[in-house]
Design a protein around this motif. Structure first.
Motif, PDB file in Angstrom:
ATOM      1  N   PHE A  78       0.823  -1.209   0.000  1.00  0.00           N
ATOM      2  CA  PHE A  78       0.000   0.000   0.000  1.00  0.00           C
ATOM      3  C   PHE A  78       0.858   1.260   0.000  1.00  0.00           C
ATOM      4  N   ASP A  79       0.207   2.359  -0.365  1.00  0.00           N
ATOM      5  CA  ASP A  79       0.865   3.676  -0.264  1.00  0.00           C
ATOM      6  C   ASP A  79       0.608   4.232   1.125  1.00  0.00           C
ATOM      7  N   MET A  80       1.669   4.783   1.705  1.00  0.00           N
ATOM      8  CA  MET A  80       1.492   5.377   3.032  1.00  0.00           C
ATOM      9  C   MET A  80       2.057   6.799   3.024  1.00  0.00           C
ATOM     10  N   THR A  81       1.248   7.733   3.506  1.00  0.00           N
ATOM     11  CA  THR A  81       1.722   9.105   3.704  1.00  0.00           C
ATOM     12  C   THR A  81       1.988   9.268   5.188  1.00  0.00           C
TER      13      THR A  81
ATOM     14  N   SER B  22      -6.201   8.346   8.024  1.00  0.00           N
ATOM     15  CA  SER B  22      -7.135   7.600   7.178  1.00  0.00           C
ATOM     16  C   SER B  22      -6.561   6.224   6.865  1.00  0.00           C
ATOM     17  N   GLY B  23      -7.437   5.303   6.495  1.00  0.00           N
ATOM     18  CA  GLY B  23      -7.020   3.946   6.168  1.00  0.00           C
ATOM     19  C   GLY B  23      -7.446   2.949   7.229  1.00  0.00           C
TER      20      GLY B  23
ATOM     21  N   GLY C 210      -9.106   6.341  16.709  1.00  0.00           N
ATOM     22  CA  GLY C 210      -8.211   6.030  15.597  1.00  0.00           C
ATOM     23  C   GLY C 210      -6.734   6.266  15.861  1.00  0.00           C
ATOM     24  N   TYR C 211      -6.275   5.929  17.035  1.00  0.00           N
ATOM     25  CA  TYR C 211      -4.825   5.918  17.263  1.00  0.00           C
ATOM     26  C   TYR C 211      -4.365   4.457  17.209  1.00  0.00           C
ATOM     27  N   ILE C 212      -3.210   4.240  16.617  1.00  0.00           N
ATOM     28  CA  ILE C 212      -2.709   2.866  16.507  1.00  0.00           C
ATOM     29  C   ILE C 212      -1.287   2.774  17.069  1.00  0.00           C
TER      30      ILE C 212
ATOM     31  N   ILE D 182      -2.715   4.377   3.515  1.00  0.00           N
ATOM     32  CA  ILE D 182      -2.782   4.922   4.871  1.00  0.00           C
ATOM     33  C   ILE D 182      -2.203   6.322   4.940  1.00  0.00           C
ATOM     34  N   VAL D 183      -2.823   7.174   5.744  1.00  0.00           N
ATOM     35  CA  VAL D 183      -2.193   8.439   6.131  1.00  0.00           C
ATOM     36  C   VAL D 183      -1.993   8.376   7.641  1.00  0.00           C
TER      37      VAL D 183
END
Lengths: 401, 514
Positions: free
Chosen positions: A309-312, A359-360, A379-381, A392-393
């Motif tokens: 995936f692309d991640m920012t 996001s993601g 939404g904290y990981i 994912i951002v």
């Protein structure tokens, strides 16, 4: 009758007193000397010494363990400060330079906490063919090299208010290290409990710290070690795997169980521990790195397995565009891209890598789900134990090293 | 380089509030926090299957929707949404009364209930208690008037409408109790709240005490359903929604100046350019370590010397997660104040004497206010007391772990002896936080979460009246518990809001002068 409270003798005087609060305060201020302000406080200095943001360590000595395929590294602090005192069973999280980036690896301290008082502490790295970091480190690290480390971490230590007087330790392979530190601590009078250690190795030649363990057991009646060999039958050793039956053979009536070893051992021992019927409070395990085979986890959406995936990644004012493989923790993608993001335990436990998923979607294995309620809700990981399921951002915190 | 109108340093209660206020007012705001999560003391930590509340006992001045307090109004005005649980009673106190006898009283919330319960404990006390609450009410209205008049209170109005406040406000709480001729046992029970402000009743201005107790009793107390980390995260997320930026693990190292005016911050994440900083940092640390020595005004040096490092509330807390329910352990009360004796002045001296004399703790069981706080069949409890520099200044590291457990054991014994509740044998997870721990995570001097003692000459009312002189650095205001309203979640949030408003005013005045 209307309320009419008087404290002083004359009511009018009190009103003046009220109005004068400002004046009284200014007088108290002006009466004090204009000393230089010191921002240093003993309690804060103590706290920083015990828990530095990070430490630069120098390798002072390397001990080769020969046929056990491991080396111990004895560290001192580069700035000459004392090593933070720790609880036997805690670990250091090291930032190790591999190629252009730093990777985080956690290693249990295997020395006695007593060593910290004269500035030393040791960890042990065992060869792990096919792994990413261990073998490179064993080949390249030499005396005088510097590494960046966290302060001592983790909760895998004895608590007399919780534990029984006897701990049955279950160790596998390099999982011996925290127990070695505990055995030293017992011998040195730092910890006060009995440790009966069941230590699983492949064969006699493969036993790590055999000599050290035997020496401590000979010198200290509170420590006992039973070697359990899976691939060799030999007099004086137990043969096979550690089982509930074997634990019962050596355990007294009341005991706590501590476990540290490889992922396979945890899986094998889960039903065995259940057979002991211990309450949850009497069973502790050292958290280990998140699984390397996430696709085998319950509820994992198998379609995602081989995707990239692309991640920012946002960090302060900076922004990076990188790739993120679904089958590796998000932290690995950050490390591969040489982004200096925080991480320590790699198991989801410490929460140091806590980041905002803007996001993601991600997958978190059940055993590594140790997030706070609000972090899940908002939404904290923990990137060390989260796996990307989409582009994912991510917003990551800064670091102090 | 990053550029913002206002940077708030420190995402504790005061900083979160200041950041929200600033962003809502249309300022481009950045919130930076040295830790990797928000809240400062308003946070949580996870051990095994438990999430633990580290600091909040009862949120003051929140109140039910139909009788909202300032803090509910503040959070509503920010648009912050949190799941709340109401705490069932005000408190239970178990101590030795002034008469030398055992005092064991449980006081409910609500003014009528509180006075009824007091009448049962101290027959005949009703008229005096009604008088006291009438006085509380006047004081509260008087403070509201003074606050609203922004330093320009009309003394005629004060004399006409708030004469009792004027006559009592500058005295210590003890003096007012005596003047009211409150029965001694009433005083013993009422003294219970002193530790929430960290100043004993002989040195705590009545006006400050009155404001707090009235709010607790009339509006009850609340806690977030999922620890105060829920509260601080909800505030951060609302701030983001409004367009604010948040950088975690970002520590302000130095404030940068253009002449005598602040122009930026040096941090571990690079330089940040800004017009104004609201720093949730104790002034001794700001002036002692973070700004050029030549810019520290004489008066601030004198103020610091006058305060002489008398910090309030160096926290010490032990947390126990048990594998039995509160009911199975015989716990019925949300909070039990276990103290050696009811005399707060003596008690405070004993606390500052260290472990040898400290016989004070507040026991809490979160599941009483919130049955879902931990997994079914378990409960989470804590004990809180104040640490003393006597114990924590010179303690060698190698004695630290044993020493903190000695305190924890003392608490457990006190709970068993005084309330007949035994936790030992059921402890699944535990943690002990000392002043070192609070110093580590908050960087607050001596781990003191209450700032400077709001005592005698340096009380809340006096500070509030001197806002114009206490903030001499252009473009920089300290916020937090060392501020005018003193300690506590609600006080810190209100201070944060007040300071953000004043900062915005400063900026517009400066703009007008350019």
């Amino acid at each position: 009758m209307a309320l009419n409270v008087k404290v002083g003798l004359i009511g009018k005087f009190d009103m003046l007193k009220f109005k004068n609060m400002k004046k009284v305060r200014e007088q108290a201020i002006q009466a004090a000397p204009a000393k230089e302000i010191s921002g240093d406080f003993a309690i804060n200095i103590n706290a920083k010494n015990l828990h530095p943001d990070c430490m630069e360590l120098v390798i002072d000595q390397i001990i080769d363990h020969g046929s056990a395929n491991a080396k111990s590294f004895v560290f001192k602090r580069a700035d000459g400060k004392p090593f933070p005192y720790f609880r036997a069973g805690q670990y250091l999280s090291l930032k190790l330079p591999i190629g252009d980036s730093f990777v985080t690896r956690s290693y249990s301290l295997c020395s006695s906490p007593k060593w910290a008082l004269d500035g030393r502490a040791a960890i042990t790295i065992r060869s792990n063919p096919g792994g990413y970091a261990a073998d490179i480190l064993l080949e390249t690290l030499k005396v005088g090299d510097k590494v960046i480390s966290s302060d001592p971490q983790g909760f895998f230590y004895y608590e007399d208010l919780r534990d029984k007087k006897t701990v049955v330790g279950l160790a596998g392979g390099s999982g011996i290290t925290p127990f070695l530190s505990m055995a030293y601590a017992i011998r040195d009078g730092i910890e006060d409990f009995e440790l009966i250690l069941l230590y699983g190795s492949r064969d006699e030649a493969n036993i790590l710290f055999k000599k050290e363990l035997d020496e401590i057991a000979a010198a200290c009646p509170k420590f006992k070690v039973i070697h359990v060999l899976s691939d060799e039958k030999k007099e004086g050793y137990e043969n096979g795997f550690i089982t509930a039956e074997l634990i019962k053979k050596y355990a007294p009536e009341e005991y706590s169980v501590y476990l540290c070893g490889p992922e396979a051992m945890y899986k094998f021992l889960k039903p065995e521990i259940a057979k002991l019927g211990l309450p949850e409070r009497l069973f502790r395990r050292k958290m280990i790195d998140v699984t390397k085979t996430v696709w085998e986890c319950e509820n994992y959406p198998i379609d995602a397995k081989d995707k990239v995936f692309d991640m920012t990644v946002k960090q302060g004012a900076a922004e990076y565009k990188i790739k993120c493989a679904a089958n590796e923790p998000i932290l690995v993608a950050l490390e591969r891209a040489a982004i200096k993001a925080p991480s320590r335990c790699r198991s989801g436990e410490c929460g140091w890598c806590r980041s905002k998923l803007i996001s993601g979607n991600v997958f978190v294995p059940k055993e590594n789900e140790l997030r706070r309620w609000a972090d899940i809700a908002y939404g904290y990981i923990h990137p060390c134990s989260s796996f990307a399921l989409s582009d994912i951002v991510l917003e990551v915190p800064g670091e102090y090293y | 380089m990053a550029k913002y109108d206002i940077v708030v340093v420190g995402a504790g209660n005061s900083g979160l509030s200041a950041a929200l206020q600033s962003q809502i007012a249309g300022k481009k705001t950045l919130l930076i926090e040295q830790h990797n999560l928000p809240g400062g003391a308003a946070t949580s930590f996870v051990r095994g299957r438990f999430e633990i509340e580290p600091s909040l006992h009862e949120l003051c001045d929140f109140g039910p929707a139909e009788n909202p307090g300032d803090v509910r109004n503040l959070l509503d005005s920010y648009g912050v949404k949190v799941n709340w649980c109401e705490c069932p009673d005000c408190f239970r106190i178990i101590t030795e009364g002034s008469d030398g006898k055992l005092l064991d009283a449980t006081m409910p919330a609500g003014i009528e209930n509180f006075i009824d319960a007091m009448e049962k404990e101290v027959p005949g006390s009703r008229p005096k208690m009604e008088e006291l609450f009438e006085l509380f009410d006047e004081v509260l209205r008087g403070i509201a008037y003074i606050s609203a008049s922004a330093g320009k209170a009309d003394s005629k109005v004060l004399q006409a409408d708030y004469p009792n406040m004027l006559r009592t406000g500058a005295y210590s709480t003890q003096k007012v109790f005596d003047a009211l001729k409150l029965p001694k046992k009433c005083q013993d029970i009422l003294a219970t709240y002193w530790s929430y402000l960290g100043v004993d009743l002989e040195h705590l201005a009545f006006i400050h005490y009155a404001a707090m107790v009235h709010k607790y009793v009339s509006r009850g107390a609340y806690i977030p359903a999922h620890t105060s980390h829920e509260l601080s995260t909800a505030m951060v997320e609302r701030f983001r929604e409004l367009g604010g930026d948040v950088w975690f693990n970002c520590r302000a190292e130095e404030f940068l100046f253009d002449g005598d005016r602040l122009c930026g911050i040096k941090t571990n994440m690079g330089h940040i350019e800004c017009d104004y900083v609201l720093a949730n940092i104790n002034p001794d640390i700001i002036y002692g370590k973070m700004i050029p020595k030549e810019l520290v005004p004489e008066r601030e040096k004198k103020l610091s010397a006058a305060r002489d490092r008398k910090m309030g509330g160096r926290m010490f807390t032990a947390y126990f997660c048990c594998d039995k329910s509160a009911e199975e352990l015989g716990i019925k009360d949300y909070s039990i104040f276990l103290s050696g004796h009811a005399d707060s002045a003596q008690e405070y001296k004993d606390l500052l004497g260290g472990i040898k004399t400290n016989d004070y703790s507040i026991f809490l069981c979160y599941n009483i206010a919130n049955p879902g706080f931990s997994p079914e069949g378990t409960c989470v409890c804590s004990f809180t007391t104040f640490g003393s520099p006597v114990d924590w200044n010179d303690l060698p590291q190698e004695e630290y772990f044993q020493f903190k457990n000695q305190f924890a054991k003392k608490f457990l014994k006190s709970l068993k002896d005084k309330a007949g509740i035994e936790l030992e044998g059921h402890i699944e997870e535990m943690a002990v936080a000392t002043p070192w721990t609070f110093a580590r995570y908050l960087n607050a001097p001596e781990g003191a979460v209450y700032g400077y003692e709001t005592t005698d000459w340096d009380g809340m009312m006096a500070r509030l009246q001197m806002l114009a002189t206490d903030y001499p650095i252009k473009g920089l205001r300290p916020i937090g518990a060392a501020g005018p309203r003193g300690d506590g979640y609600s006080a810190a949030m209100l201070t944060g809001q007040l300071m953000a408003r004043l900062a915005i005013k400063d900026l517009s005045e400066e703009g007008g002068n350019k």
